[in-house]
Design an enzyme around this catalytic site. Structure first.
Site, short mmCIF file in Angstrom:
data_model
loop_
_atom_site.label_atom_id
_atom_site.label_comp_id
_atom_site.label_asym_id
_atom_site.label_seq_id
_atom_site.Cartn_x
_atom_site.Cartn_y
_atom_site.Cartn_z
N GLY A 85 -39.54 48.13 76.93
CA GLY A 85 -39.11 46.78 76.98
C GLY A 85 -37.72 46.81 76.51
O GLY A 85 -36.96 47.60 76.03
N ASP A 125 -39.24 30.36 71.92
CA ASP A 125 -38.60 29.04 71.84
C ASP A 125 -39.85 28.23 72.50
O ASP A 125 -39.95 26.93 72.26
CB ASP A 125 -37.41 28.67 72.24
CG ASP A 125 -37.35 29.09 73.95
OD1 ASP A 125 -37.25 28.29 74.66
OD2 ASP A 125 -37.25 30.37 74.24
N TYR A 168 -48.01 30.43 78.96
CA TYR A 168 -47.20 31.55 78.10
C TYR A 168 -46.92 31.05 76.71
O TYR A 168 -47.10 31.94 75.69
CB TYR A 168 -45.85 32.03 78.83
CG TYR A 168 -44.95 32.69 77.85
CD1 TYR A 168 -45.22 34.08 77.48
CD2 TYR A 168 -43.90 32.17 77.40
CE1 TYR A 168 -44.38 34.75 77.00
CE2 TYR A 168 -43.05 33.08 76.66
CZ TYR A 168 -43.15 34.19 76.51
OH TYR A 168 -42.33 35.15 75.55
N LYS A 185 -48.41 32.47 73.00
CA LYS A 185 -47.69 33.06 71.94
C LYS A 185 -47.91 32.30 70.82
O LYS A 185 -47.88 32.87 69.67
CB LYS A 185 -46.08 32.91 72.38
CG LYS A 185 -45.54 33.88 73.53
CD LYS A 185 -45.60 35.31 73.13
CE LYS A 185 -44.68 35.64 72.32
NZ LYS A 185 -44.60 37.19 71.97
N TRP A 218 -34.42 33.36 75.66
CA TRP A 218 -33.52 33.73 76.55
C TRP A 218 -32.86 35.31 76.45
O TRP A 218 -31.64 35.65 76.31
CB TRP A 218 -32.00 32.85 76.87
CG TRP A 218 -32.47 31.51 77.25
CD1 TRP A 218 -33.88 30.84 77.22
CD2 TRP A 218 -31.69 30.46 77.47
NE1 TRP A 218 -33.83 29.42 77.50
CE2 TRP A 218 -32.33 29.26 77.73
CE3 TRP A 218 -30.28 30.38 77.88
CZ2 TRP A 218 -31.75 28.14 78.18
CZ3 TRP A 218 -29.78 29.33 78.53
CH2 TRP A 218 -30.49 28.10 78.66
#
Length: 298
Positions: free
Chosen positions: A10, A101, A124, A128, A149
């Site tokens: 990733g 965030d 999502y 998390k 981001w």
């Protein structure tokens, strides 16, 4: 020390292999060798390496797709994370985990601190947050690092998408009312190495490490502002490239509907990180320039 990284292919995982190398032996596992969709099997693989530090860079990150795959998102982002945390406690390892965030609803007018109330808007974000809670409940030593981001010189991300579209279209419309800090994966990886050293000093002194930190670039912008800066820097980086784009118009979120709701405010306050660890993340514009310098020609 032995450091084990999941999600090695990733954006962040790829950079971690380089950033963590000075700290000791790095074992980098991809999905084929450590698949978090099977939490217990993944935890058993990790335990078999007996690492001193587990850095979990694997995650289910398809934000919109998660709305139709909530069970899979929860299994990878929460159940598997809890299994890794239990393993970390059992073998005496430090667990480093990345969060987002998106655990916040974005209704606050100022940057979010680590102590602000969480209220995810989408599947999502909820998965998390459940992962964070599983870590805290496990009793292991941990660092939870919330970031925003994320992009990199490789892989699928906003920067790569914009560069492709700039060569294909004369006009683009990009959301201009969501605010956050574009964060380069390499800066995340480098800061992770520094944080592991910081945590190791505390552990060597006999102090537990169970902390959550915001870890995102300094400054903030919108997706539209990010796109404009990519265009500006790309034009200077590759002046001879046949760019087609002539204008980028800002649009409100309501004009770009997606299956998953997004927070309007994704800004994270890095004050606690700087005060406790002396780690200060670079400004997002500086990081973007360095990232583009690291990319091959489009």
């Amino acid at each position: 020390m032995r450091l084990l990284v999941t999600g090695a292919t990733g954006q962040v995982g790829w950079e971690l292999a380089r950033s963590l190398m000075p700290l000791g032996e790095v074992v980098a596992l991809d999905r084929a060798t450590c698949d978090l969709s099977d939490p217990q099997a993944a935890a058993a693989v990790v335990a078999g390496y007996a690492p001193d530090v587990i850095v979990n860079a694997a995650a289910y990150t398809a934000v919109d797709k998660a709305e139709s795959e909530p069970e899979l998102a929860h299994r990878i982002n929460a159940e598997a994370v809890g299994a890794l945390a239990d393993t970390a406690r059992e073998i005496g390892a430090l667990l480093v985990h990345y969060s987002t965030d998106y655990v916040f609803d974005g209704s606050k007018n100022t940057p979010y601190t680590e102590s602000d109330a969480t209220a995810p808007l989408n599947v999502y974000g909820a998965s998390k947050l459940a992962g964070e809670q599983a870590i805290a409940a496990s009793g292991c030593d941990y660092l939870i690092l919330r970031t925003t981001w994320v992009y990199a010189a490789r892989g699928h991300n906003f920067v790569a998408t914009m560069l492709r579209l700039f060569a294909e279209r004369e006009a683009l419309r990009v959301v201009g009312d969501q605010h956050g800090a574009p964060t380069w994966a390499r800066n995340i990886a480098d800061a992770t190495g520094d944080l592991i050293c910081w945590a190791q000093r505390a552990l060597d002194a006999g102090d537990p490490v169970q902390r959550t930190f915001n870890l995102s670039a300094a400054g903030d912008t919108t997706w539209h502002g990010f796109a404009e800066e990519i265009r500006h820097l790309a034009a200077h980086r590759w002046p001879d490239h046949p760019w087609a784009v002539r204008q980028i118009d800002p649009i409100p979120t309501r004009d770009y509907p997606t299956p998953a709701a997004r927070p309007h405010n994704s800004r994270l306050d890095g004050t606690l990180l700087a005060e406790e660890t002396r780690i200060v993340m670079p400004h997002w514009r500086e990081a973007l320039l360095r990232c583009l310098e690291d990319r091959p020609a489009p």
